[in-house]
Design a protein around this motif. Structure first.
Motif, mmCIF file in Angstrom:
data_model
loop_
_atom_site.group_PDB
_atom_site.id
_atom_site.type_symbol
_atom_site.label_atom_id
_atom_site.label_comp_id
_atom_site.label_asym_id
_atom_site.label_seq_id
_atom_site.Cartn_x
_atom_site.Cartn_y
_atom_site.Cartn_z
ATOM 1 N N ARG A 135 -5.037 -54.982 -22.469
ATOM 2 C CA ARG A 135 -3.747 -54.434 -22.930
ATOM 3 C C ARG A 135 -3.843 -53.978 -24.392
ATOM 4 N N TRP B 126 -6.609 -52.987 -26.050
ATOM 5 C CA TRP B 126 -7.511 -51.835 -26.164
ATOM 6 C C TRP B 126 -7.672 -51.168 -24.802
ATOM 7 N N PRO B 127 -6.613 -50.518 -24.293
ATOM 8 C CA PRO B 127 -6.680 -49.928 -22.940
ATOM 9 C C PRO B 127 -7.760 -48.852 -22.812
ATOM 10 N N HIS B 128 -8.062 -48.152 -23.895
ATOM 11 C CA HIS B 128 -9.099 -47.126 -23.841
ATOM 12 C C HIS B 128 -10.503 -47.739 -23.739
ATOM 13 N N ARG B 129 -10.614 -49.030 -23.897
ATOM 14 C CA ARG B 129 -11.896 -49.741 -23.790
ATOM 15 C C ARG B 129 -11.962 -50.646 -22.547
ATOM 16 N N LYS B 130 -11.061 -50.427 -21.594
ATOM 17 C CA LYS B 130 -10.940 -51.303 -20.425
ATOM 18 C C LYS B 130 -12.276 -51.509 -19.705
ATOM 19 N N TYR B 131 -12.945 -50.418 -19.350
ATOM 20 C CA TYR B 131 -14.177 -50.544 -18.570
ATOM 21 C C TYR B 131 -15.311 -51.142 -19.392
#
Length: 123
Positions: free
Chosen positions: A84, A86-91
């Protein structure tokens, strides 16, 4: 075996009572306590398996006690919070957690092999 590791999980059951009291002794607090303690019972029982494995592999209580202290200090990983935040770093977050778990599982047998252990002899 299972009775030992399950008792490790049950030893933490008092947290359910703490949760019930902290959230106001209501029906909702009871539900929160039951769900939370069920999750905690599962992961503390799994940790009990891990502690038993460390003890049997090394023949010493020190690794199991050290692992317990380390886990108490670090706490349970908050993967959902990190995703939540760092959503752009999820994967990448998921990948790094999986690599960390795989690396630990891969190296654990070598790190815990103890020549002369009466509980788990070297091959």
């Amino acid at each position: 075996g299972l009775p030992h590791t399950l008792s490790f999980g049950l030893a933490h059951a008092h947290h359910a009572w703490d949760t019930y009291n902290r959230y106001g002794r209501t029906r909702q607090a009871a539900l929160k306590a039951v769900l939370g303690s069920t999750f905690q019972l599962i992961y503390t029982t799994l940790f009990g398996f891990h502690a038993a494995y460390l003890f049997l592999r090394t023949g010493s209580l020190l690794p199991a006690v050290s692992a317990h202290a380390f886990c108490n200090i670090m706490g349970f990983p908050e993967v959902a919070y990190e995703i939540r935040t760092w959503p752009h770093r999820k994967y990448l977050i998921i990948l790094l957690y999986l690599l960390g778990i795989a690396g630990y599982v891969y190296t654990l047998p070598r790190w815990t092999e103890t020549p002369g252990s009466i509980f788990w002899p070297s091959a």
